[in-house]
Design an enzyme around this catalytic site. Sequence first.
Site: not given
Ligand code: 5GP
Ligand code: MG
Length: 191
Positions: A55, A111, A114, A142, A168-169, A175, A181
């Site tokens: 990402g 990227d 979340d 987010k 969700f972006v 992706d 991407r």
């Molecule tokens: P976390 O581990 O903080 O929950 O999420 C981080 C990872 O989840 C990011 O590196 C990304 O790969 C994926 N992710 C989280 N939110 C999104 C989103 O809205 N879109 C996409 N494509 N990937 C996300």
């Molecule tokens: Mg990731």
Amino acid sequence: MFPELERILISKEKIAERVAQMGAEIGADFANRLHAEGVDARSEDSVVIVPIMAGAMIFTADLIRHIPLKLRLELLAVSSYPGTATRSKGAALMSELKADLTGKHVLIVDDILDSGRTLRLVRDLLHERGAASIRAAVLLDKQGVDRVPPPDGHEFAEHVGFEIPDAFVVGYGLDYDGCYRNLPDIGVLRT
Ligand code: 5GP
Ligand code: MG
């Protein structure tokens, strides 16, 4: 560009402007902190950038060209959204950290932040590997989502590009099930 997109959230022009600012900000932060320790970050080999694949690939490519320091890249693959999921299933390390990071000043680049599981996992790993300092840069943060507890005494990310709503972006490296991407902007998929 893609009919599946509902709307563009952040244009490529806005992204480019902010990424340039972030690079300058990060360069100054590292230069100042290392200078305080008697290290010249422009010429000494002490900065390591750890992009979270895949990402962060495009963000990292643009960001590092705005960081005027001597640096190395050490790629790390972390999986959190296998296939068509749009909610974190937990973060799992998918590659080995090969470089010796003892005493290095590390910047994690991802990227999007979340649930925080990815940055928690990677920050803990780099700490175990003896990094002298750990910072993180994320393009997107987010808002209004549940987060895991942050790493001891730290934020998840010291450098944030944009705060975005809980949607969700895709695009600019992000992706859905492996696709989108290559979209130059960041957008929300039609549901
Ligand atoms: P976390 O581990 O903080 O929950 O999420 C981080 C990872 O989840 C990011 O590196 C990304 O790969 C994926 N992710 C989280 N939110 C999104 C989103 O809205 N879109 C996409 N494509 N990937 C996300
Ligand atoms: Mg990731």
